[in-house]
Design a protein around this motif. Structure first.
Motif, mmCIF file in Angstrom:
data_model
loop_
_atom_site.group_PDB
_atom_site.id
_atom_site.type_symbol
_atom_site.label_atom_id
_atom_site.label_comp_id
_atom_site.label_asym_id
_atom_site.label_seq_id
_atom_site.Cartn_x
_atom_site.Cartn_y
_atom_site.Cartn_z
ATOM 1 N N SER A 104 40.982 -17.041 10.419
ATOM 2 C CA SER A 104 41.458 -18.388 10.742
ATOM 3 C C SER A 104 42.676 -18.756 9.907
ATOM 4 N N ARG A 105 42.633 -18.397 8.627
ATOM 5 C CA ARG A 105 43.773 -18.676 7.755
ATOM 6 C C ARG A 105 45.003 -17.900 8.206
ATOM 7 N N ALA A 106 44.796 -16.650 8.640
ATOM 8 C CA ALA A 106 45.917 -15.829 9.111
ATOM 9 C C ALA A 106 46.536 -16.444 10.366
ATOM 10 N N ARG A 107 45.690 -16.907 11.298
ATOM 11 C CA ARG A 107 46.210 -17.538 12.522
ATOM 12 C C ARG A 107 46.956 -18.823 12.188
ATOM 13 N N LEU A 108 46.410 -19.602 11.271
ATOM 14 C CA LEU A 108 47.061 -20.846 10.874
ATOM 15 C C LEU A 108 48.403 -20.551 10.209
ATOM 16 N N GLY A 109 48.435 -19.569 9.310
ATOM 17 C CA GLY A 109 49.688 -19.199 8.650
ATOM 18 C C GLY A 109 50.735 -18.739 9.648
ATOM 19 N N LYS A 110 50.307 -17.947 10.613
ATOM 20 C CA LYS A 110 51.236 -17.460 11.637
ATOM 21 C C LYS A 110 51.785 -18.636 12.449
ATOM 22 N N ALA A 111 50.917 -19.571 12.809
ATOM 23 C CA ALA A 111 51.346 -20.732 13.593
ATOM 24 C C ALA A 111 52.319 -21.604 12.795
ATOM 25 N N VAL A 112 52.052 -21.789 11.512
ATOM 26 C CA VAL A 112 52.941 -22.601 10.671
ATOM 27 C C VAL A 112 54.318 -21.950 10.586
ATOM 28 N N VAL A 113 54.351 -20.636 10.376
ATOM 29 C CA VAL A 113 55.643 -19.940 10.262
ATOM 30 C C VAL A 113 56.402 -19.998 11.583
ATOM 31 N N GLU A 114 55.706 -19.826 12.698
ATOM 32 C CA GLU A 114 56.376 -19.896 14.003
ATOM 33 C C GLU A 114 56.938 -21.288 14.256
ATOM 34 N N THR A 115 56.177 -22.317 13.883
ATOM 35 C CA THR A 115 56.658 -23.696 14.045
ATOM 36 C C THR A 115 57.861 -23.954 13.140
#
Length: 104
Positions: A5-16
């Motif tokens: 979940s943390r990895a998905r959140l980190g990926k989403a934050v970086v993409e945003t």
């Protein structure tokens, strides 16, 4: 929160962040999500090495990325060999020829 979940959140934050930077600085290259991850890697690699920082500043971004990529590849190869040697020392079934040839 799980690691996935943390990895998905980190990926989403970086993409945003990448999209926001591209909107904020139109016509400027270098703000892709992949480049932001590389910037993070760059910071993590050199932030605690004050003697290297002035030298790294003299090298362009592309060459710094090349250096990090080659160092990472060497580190992975050495890590694999160290595992193989440890396994062989513990009585594993790894033949010496594989170690000698560098395929282990």
């Amino acid at each position: 929160m799980s690691q996935a979940s943390r990895a998905r959140l980190g990926k989403a934050v970086v993409e945003t962040l990448a999209r926001d930077l591209q909107v904020e600085f139109p016509g400027r290259n270098g703000f892709s999500s992949q480049n932001l991850w590389l910037m993070r890697q760059f910071f993590n690699e050199y932030s605690d090495k004050p003697k290297l920082q002035p030298l790294v500043a003299e090298i362009n971004w592309a060459k710094n990325l090349l250096i990090m990529a080659r160092c990472w590849a060497v580190w992975r190869r050495m890590r694999g060999r160290n595992r193989a040697i440890g396994m062989a020392r513990r009585g594993g079934a790894l033949p010496y020829a594989a170690l000698a040839s560098g395929t282990a």
